[in-house]
Design a protein around this motif. Structure first.
Motif, PDB file in Angstrom:
ATOM      1  N   ARG A 154       0.786  -1.139  -0.029  1.00 52.06           N
ATOM      2  CA  ARG A 154       0.041   0.037   0.057  1.00 52.06           C
ATOM      3  C   ARG A 154       0.858   1.124  -0.123  1.00 52.06           C
ATOM      4  N   ARG A 156       0.725   5.322   0.562  1.00 53.74           N
ATOM      5  CA  ARG A 156      -0.102   6.353   0.876  1.00 53.74           C
ATOM      6  C   ARG A 156       0.463   7.694   1.042  1.00 53.74           C
ATOM      7  N   GLU A 182      -4.801   6.563  -1.502  1.00 55.17           N
ATOM      8  CA  GLU A 182      -4.176   5.147  -1.031  1.00 55.17           C
ATOM      9  C   GLU A 182      -4.334   4.522  -2.524  1.00 55.17           C
ATOM     10  N   PHE A 184      -3.133   0.492  -3.808  1.00 54.01           N
ATOM     11  CA  PHE A 184      -2.519  -0.829  -3.713  1.00 54.01           C
ATOM     12  C   PHE A 184      -2.213  -1.755  -4.883  1.00 54.01           C
ATOM     13  N   THR A 189      -7.931  -5.213  -4.820  1.00 55.40           N
ATOM     14  CA  THR A 189      -7.989  -4.380  -3.748  1.00 55.40           C
ATOM     15  C   THR A 189      -8.327  -2.849  -4.258  1.00 55.40           C
ATOM     16  N   ASP A 191      -8.330   1.083  -4.418  1.00 51.01           N
ATOM     17  CA  ASP A 191      -7.772   2.262  -4.404  1.00 51.01           C
ATOM     18  C   ASP A 191      -8.711   3.242  -3.714  1.00 51.01           C
ATOM     19  N   SER A 346      -9.419   0.825   4.560  1.00 52.93           N
ATOM     20  CA  SER A 346      -8.619   0.913   3.608  1.00 52.93           C
ATOM     21  C   SER A 346      -8.758  -0.494   2.870  1.00 52.93           C
ATOM     22  N   GLY A 347      -8.580  -0.320   1.411  1.00 57.16           N
ATOM     23  CA  GLY A 347      -8.482  -1.671   0.739  1.00 57.16           C
ATOM     24  C   GLY A 347      -9.923  -2.274   0.822  1.00 57.16           C
TER      25      GLY A 347
END
Length: 448
Positions: A154, A156, A182, A184, A189, A191, A346-347
């Protein structure tokens, strides 16, 4: 989707972060002290931490617990400058970790931060902050959000700018704008890109309540989530490949009213209560390619079709609140935090109502020996009737205790034990983890 009308050029936050780093680097050169007499206003700290850690469930998996010993070396640099109207800080850290039996998970995580506070006039206060990180550990968020990520890289970036103005002896107000991104490495996953604008006002209530300040906060946040991935299926005489694009956006408005009170010289209390309104819109598009295998490929050409986009919209109202109680004594300290808000996960391609309870405390047993303990509980749950995002319903408990010994100002030795219970109610599974580590930190200020 209508919510995307609020979009801004997301490259801006990266440029702001580069400008911030450049500005603070220039200040570092400009204000670097040559004569020793001014060194008290500047610090250049270097440190390195060496940690030996054992965990019996690396991925917090309920069915297949993977245990291992992890060896970490973490160098860190920090530059600090302070003067009457200006203060600045830049720091960077890298964590190089190696697994004893699973070297495929070896990696290096990195964090960089920069802060600048400036008071151009007696009534004005300006600040800018930036953060960049590159991390990969699956348990990176378990003790801060209660959520588990797999070992997916990840990246960020976030930047925040704040300006406040003192309107009178008892009233001040300001605005803060922040931008976050963010990304990935895994296409499945999600973003995320988001920004928020917050207005705040503080007013002394000393005329009615001793040592109390009232405050009002109004926040607007916009979130964009997206992921693009593909998968294949074999149908005997043909192969199908699907390409999926999931995009969603959310606008969130919240208002809170609260106060901060010094109950005594050692005890502080604050509370903020209010409500929120959120609007979600999502769109999912699927494309299919069909290719025939021999000998049918001699008679049929490849086919392509695009399915009609699936669009959803959802509106919700909710409660927002934070309560904090902190104690600072001569030999001990403690804190209690209760919070509830709608936050991005997140994710994940969405948000969750996150309720958190945190209790922490520490006590000095000897002049150089200190112990600490903490309990954390997180409940992350998505809106029950929201068709725009996947179902999230998890509860996480973290029980932590540790001890720290500082034989001198340059060396710190600490040990810590954390027991975690991760209850994923969406999948009906519960995972447990024991984590124990011993760490040695050596640090030095080269401008002392």
């Amino acid at each position: 989707m209508r919510a995307t009308r609020f979009s801004i050029p997301w490259g801006i936050h990266r440029h702001l972060f580069r400008v911030l780093i450049g500005l603070l680097s220039t200040l570092a050169v400009s204000y670097a002290p040559l004569p020793i007499a001014t060194a008290a206003d500047n610090q250049f700290n270097t440190s390195v931490a060496a940690r030996v850690e054992y965990t019996d469930n690396i991925f917090l998996d309920a069915d297949h617990a993977l245990s291992d010993s992890i060896y970490t070396v973490a160098p860190r640099l920090e530059w600090v400058h302070k003067e009457e109207r200006l203060s600045a800080r830049v720091d960077g850290k890298a964590e190089c970790y190696r697994y004893q039996n699973h070297d495929e998970y070896d990696d290096v995580d990195q964090w960089y931060n920069a802060n600048l506070d400036y008071r151009p006039a007696e009534r004005w206060q300006l600040s800018i902050a930036g953060h960049a990180s590159d991390d990969n550990r699956p348990d990176r968020d378990i003790e801060t959000t209660g959520m588990v990520l797999s070992n997916i890289r990840r990246k960020r970036f976030n930047t925040a700018v704040m300006a406040s103005y003192t309107l009178s002896e008892i009233t001040s107000a300001g605005i803060q704008v922040s931008v976050n991104r963010e990304d990935f490495d895994d296409p499945e996953t999600s973003d995320r890109k988001d920004y928020s604008i917050a207005f705040f006002m503080n007013r002394s209530l000393e005329a009615w309540i001793a040592r109390t300040t009232g405050r009002l906060n109004a926040v607007f946040s916009h979130y964009d989530f997206d992921r693009e991935y593909d998968f294949s299926q074999h149908g005997g005489w043909y192969d199908s490949t699907y390409a999926v694009e999931d995009r969603s956006a959310m606008d969130n408005y919240s208002v809170t009213l609260g106060s901060e009170t010094a109950l005594s010289e050692k005890l502080d209390f604050s509370v903020d209560l209010g409500g929120r309104y959120a609007r979600w819109e999502s769109e999912s598009t699927t494309r299919q390619w069909i290719s025939f295998v021999a000998p049918l490929n001699l008679f049929f050409s490849d086919q392509y079709q695009e399915f009609s986009p699936e669009r959803n919209r959802y509106d919700s109202w909710g409660f927002v609140g934070v309560l904090e109680l902190s104690y600072q004594g001569e030999r001990s300290d403690g804190s209690l935090l209760l919070s509830h808000d709608l936050t991005p996960v997140s994710g994940k391609n969405g948000t969750a109502n996150r309720t958190a309870v945190k209790i922490a405390g520490s006590m000095r047993f000897l002049e150089k020996l200190r112990g600490n303990a903490a309990i954390q509980w997180y409940h992350n749950k998505s809106e029950q009737n929201d068709p725009t995002q996947a179902d999230i319903d998890t509860q996480t408990w973290n029980f932590q205790m540790g001890i720290s010994w500082k034989p001198n100002r340059h060396v710190i030795v600490n040990g810590n034990y954390v027991y975690t219970v991760y209850d994923n109610r969406s999948s009906g599974t519960t995972a447990y983890r024991n984590k124990l580590y011993i760490q040695l930190v050596a640090e030095h200020d080269w401008l002392e």
